[in-house]
Design an enzyme around this catalytic site. Sequence first.
Site, short mmCIF file in Angstrom:
data_model
loop_
_atom_site.label_atom_id
_atom_site.label_comp_id
_atom_site.label_asym_id
_atom_site.label_seq_id
_atom_site.Cartn_x
_atom_site.Cartn_y
_atom_site.Cartn_z
N PRO A 28 1.01 -1.28 0.19
CA PRO A 28 0.08 -0.07 0.06
C PRO A 28 0.77 1.29 0.19
CG PRO A 28 -0.88 -1.53 1.50
CD PRO A 28 0.36 -2.13 1.22
N GLU A 29 0.41 2.25 -0.79
CA GLU A 29 1.31 3.53 -0.77
C GLU A 29 0.56 4.48 -0.19
OE1 GLU A 29 3.14 4.36 -4.77
OE2 GLU A 29 3.41 2.33 -4.97
#
Length: 286
Positions: free
Chosen positions: A19-20
């Site tokens: 996840p960014e």
Amino acid sequence: MDFNYPLLTINCSLLFPMPELPEVETTLRGIRPHLEGQTLRDVVVRERRLRWPVSEALLTLKDSRVLGLRRRAKYLLIELDGGELLIHLGMSGTLRVVDETVPLRKHDHVDLRLGSGKVLRFNDPRRFGTVLFEPAGEAHGLLAKLGPEPLDDEFNGEWLFERSRGRKVAVKSFIMDNATVVGVGNIYAQESLFLAGIHPSRAAGKISRERYERFADAIKTVLAKAIEAGGTTLKDFTKADGQPGYFAQSLSVYGRAGQPCLKCKALLKADRHGQRSTSYCPQCQR
């Protein structure tokens, strides 16, 4: 706090994109209304062996009050009246707000049980995530030396231009360095470089001030759109409500090597930067 724990050495990022920033921001916005102002009725730790061992101090947080939530880089910070929780989702972590009667799933490692009867549940199949606690008055060592937030005013083309002078590293690697700017990971670096028309392999120090201005604007645009869409669905990521993000439908280059450019129809190519594949258009990006 001492962070010299042994680190896992398998490079899973090649297989499982983490996840960014937009995914973390989406999670923050999803869980915040359920936590702020609540009291921690109990904390349950089922598995301590995450990227760093889950702090035993979590078990002493019973009756602590949640004062607020914020994000720094890809870290979620939960401010309590006795200190602050730091959570990183790692490669595959998710946070869900559920009723305490909801059955456990495999890899549900930590529960924060709230006075409302809800539970903030941390699930992490690969255990690259982090749940740490710092007492009031102490700073998180993991947050030291971080660059500016990409959506803040202090992050701009001038900052990038000045910081890049004399740097021979590829601009893709340069922009993914958290000392340059936080939270611009592999997906959004590629998308922003495409929008700005910059070749990912170009040396950071060879890019003009004017092009960095366009690049900074592109980063802000791409991240804002991704947050609005709820992030990008890549294998494990879902929003706090369990629904997927939809920015994947808007990807221009990421994961599309060998396919036609959506802008000029040339076939997209791929290079490697820091062991990560990078898709780009040989015509649109110079």
